[in-house]
Write an enzyme that holds these catalytic residues in place. Structure first.
Site, PDB file in Angstrom:
ATOM      1  N   HIS A 171      38.574  56.206 -51.994  1.00 20.25           N
ATOM      2  CA  HIS A 171      39.514  55.333 -52.732  1.00 20.25           C
ATOM      3  C   HIS A 171      39.603  55.756 -54.212  1.00 20.25           C
ATOM      4  CE1 HIS A 171      41.195  51.638 -54.406  1.00 20.25           C
ATOM      5  NE2 HIS A 171      41.195  51.035 -53.258  1.00 20.25           N
ATOM      6  N   GLU A 279      44.564  57.439 -52.248  1.00 15.63           N
ATOM      7  CA  GLU A 279      43.376  57.313 -51.399  1.00 15.63           C
ATOM      8  C   GLU A 279      43.540  58.105 -50.097  1.00 15.63           C
ATOM      9  OE1 GLU A 279      42.954  53.033 -50.976  1.00 15.63           O
ATOM     10  OE2 GLU A 279      43.887  52.847 -52.966  1.00 15.63           O
TER      11      GLU A 279
HETATM   12  O1  TA6 Z   1      44.006  50.361 -52.678  1.00 18.83           O
HETATM   13  C1  TA6 Z   1      44.391  49.552 -51.660  1.00 18.83           C
HETATM   14  C2  TA6 Z   1      43.650  48.217 -51.701  1.00 18.83           C
HETATM   15  O2  TA6 Z   1      43.362  47.803 -50.397  1.00 18.83           O
HETATM   16  C3  TA6 Z   1      44.505  47.199 -52.454  1.00 18.83           C
HETATM   17  O3  TA6 Z   1      45.110  46.294 -51.544  1.00 18.83           O
HETATM   18  C4  TA6 Z   1      43.505  46.514 -53.393  1.00 18.83           C
HETATM   19  O4  TA6 Z   1      42.865  45.449 -52.745  1.00 18.83           O
HETATM   20  C5  TA6 Z   1      42.571  47.680 -53.680  1.00 18.83           C
HETATM   21  O5  TA6 Z   1      42.392  48.304 -52.418  1.00 18.83           O
HETATM   22  C6  TA6 Z   1      41.278  47.322 -54.368  1.00 18.83           C
HETATM   23  O6  TA6 Z   1      40.425  46.620 -53.496  1.00 18.83           O
HETATM   24  P1  TA6 Z   1      38.985  46.115 -54.076  1.00 18.83           P
HETATM   25  O7  TA6 Z   1      38.313  45.453 -52.908  1.00 18.83           O
HETATM   26  O8  TA6 Z   1      38.239  47.354 -54.539  1.00 18.83           O
HETATM   27  O9  TA6 Z   1      39.307  45.211 -55.221  1.00 18.83           O
END
Ligand code: TA6
Length: 304
Positions: A171, A279
């Site tokens: 990510h 990601e």
């Molecule tokens: O990057 C995609 C995602 O699933 C977004 O929907 C947002 O929730 C992000 O990840 C960050 O998630 P986190 O749990 O690290 O705050």
């Protein structure tokens, strides 16, 4: 903590290029400084929090409000999302994005490679705590190679008796000069799920410019980004960050924009102007099924 750091340095430090130290909030971290680049990895989550090729600006964005709390996600860098992407499919009380990013990984090996890059190998296996969240046996290996490029390889092995289904993502938060002066190439013509518009399926008809909150899962991108360039063109920093991926046919693009940024305690209100997430994922229909003994590797190479 000091004893742990001392023992890790005795066993794994590499003179003049890799050592262990106490990081933010007392969490153990690895510092890598070689001829080609520098990097920083926290053992919690196997979390890369910095990568900077020599002579360049930082490639990864880290939130200045990142909490570095034990067993809490660290905001920025490259969170390791595993064994599910997003909310748990059935039990919403289980941690968003799985448990790999909030668990302390073990050091397996460190290597000074002939091309002057440095490699760190981390490992994680099932424990009673992971079994309570996800009742399967597994071995997860993370290989991080720091050189002119940053290479991240996440290999999942099914060490149990039943077939398992794994999702996940590398990510990555990328540092940009200003979100209004970038565009992203490499996803032209691909369908995506718009997570902000009732998960409608849409098609990408031009290069991606980000002028609002974006949360999209693109599909069938494995070939494009291995053969071609999936890249961020940054007109302010006058650079291009490329990302090559294998083991993934789903790519997530995320920017929280103003309202979401304000709603996150570990994210500065205007932080969305200096970052974008691209990601390398196994998300939604791109999850992988591993029979007993089988492995799957999700990898990305980041470079300038
Ligand atoms: O990057 C995609 C995602 O699933 C977004 O929907 C947002 O929730 C992000 O990840 C960050 O998630 P986190 O749990 O690290 O705050």
């Amino acid at each position: 903590m000091a004893h742990q750091i001392e023992a890790l340095n005795a066993q794994f430090a590499l003179p003049e290029q890799l050592w262990f130290q106490t990081g933010e909030n007392g969490l153990p971290k690895v510092q890598i400084d070689n001829k080609l680049a520098s990097a920083e990895i926290y053992l919690q989550g196997g979390h890369i929090t910095a990568f900077q090729p020599r002579g360049n600006k930082p490639v990864l964005w880290m939130s200045p409000l990142a909490q570095f709390q034990r067993n809490k996600a660290i905001r920025g860098g490259v969170p390791i999302i595993w064994p599910w992407f997003g909310p748990h499919a059935i039990d919403k009380h289980k941690p968003q994005h799985g448990f790999a990013r909030t668990t302390e990984w073990q050091v397996n090996a460190t290597k000074a490679l002939p091309d002057s890059s440095t490699q760190l190998q981390l490992q994680m296996q099932d424990t009673p705590a992971t079994q309570a969240l996800w009742p399967h046996a597994f071995e997860l290996n993370l290989s991080i190679t720091v050189g002119t490029e940053l290479k991240i390889e996440l290999t999942s092995r099914n060490t149990g008796e039943q077939t398992i289904t794994i999702g996940g993502a590398l990510h990555s938060y990328f540092a940009v000069g200003d979100i209004g002066q970038i565009h992203i190439d490499g996803l032209l013509g691909h369908n995506y799920i718009d997570q902000l518009d009732s998960n409608r399926i849409k098609r990408q008809h031009e290069a991606i410019h980000i002028r609002q909150e974006v949360d999209r899962i693109y599909f069938d991108t494995e070939d494009t980004c291995t053969e071609g360039i999936c890249a961020i063109f940054d007109a302010k920093l006058l650079r291009q960050i490329y990302i090559k991926r294998t083991g993934s046919r789903s790519t997530v693009i995320w920017n929280p924009w103003e309202k979401k940024a304000k709603a996150m305690a570990d994210f500065p209100d205007n932080g969305y102007r200096q970052m974008v997430c691209i990601e390398t994922a196994n998300a939604v229909d791109d999850v992988r099924h591993l029979a007993p003994g089988e492995t799957h590797t999700l990898s990305q190479i980041i470079g300038l």
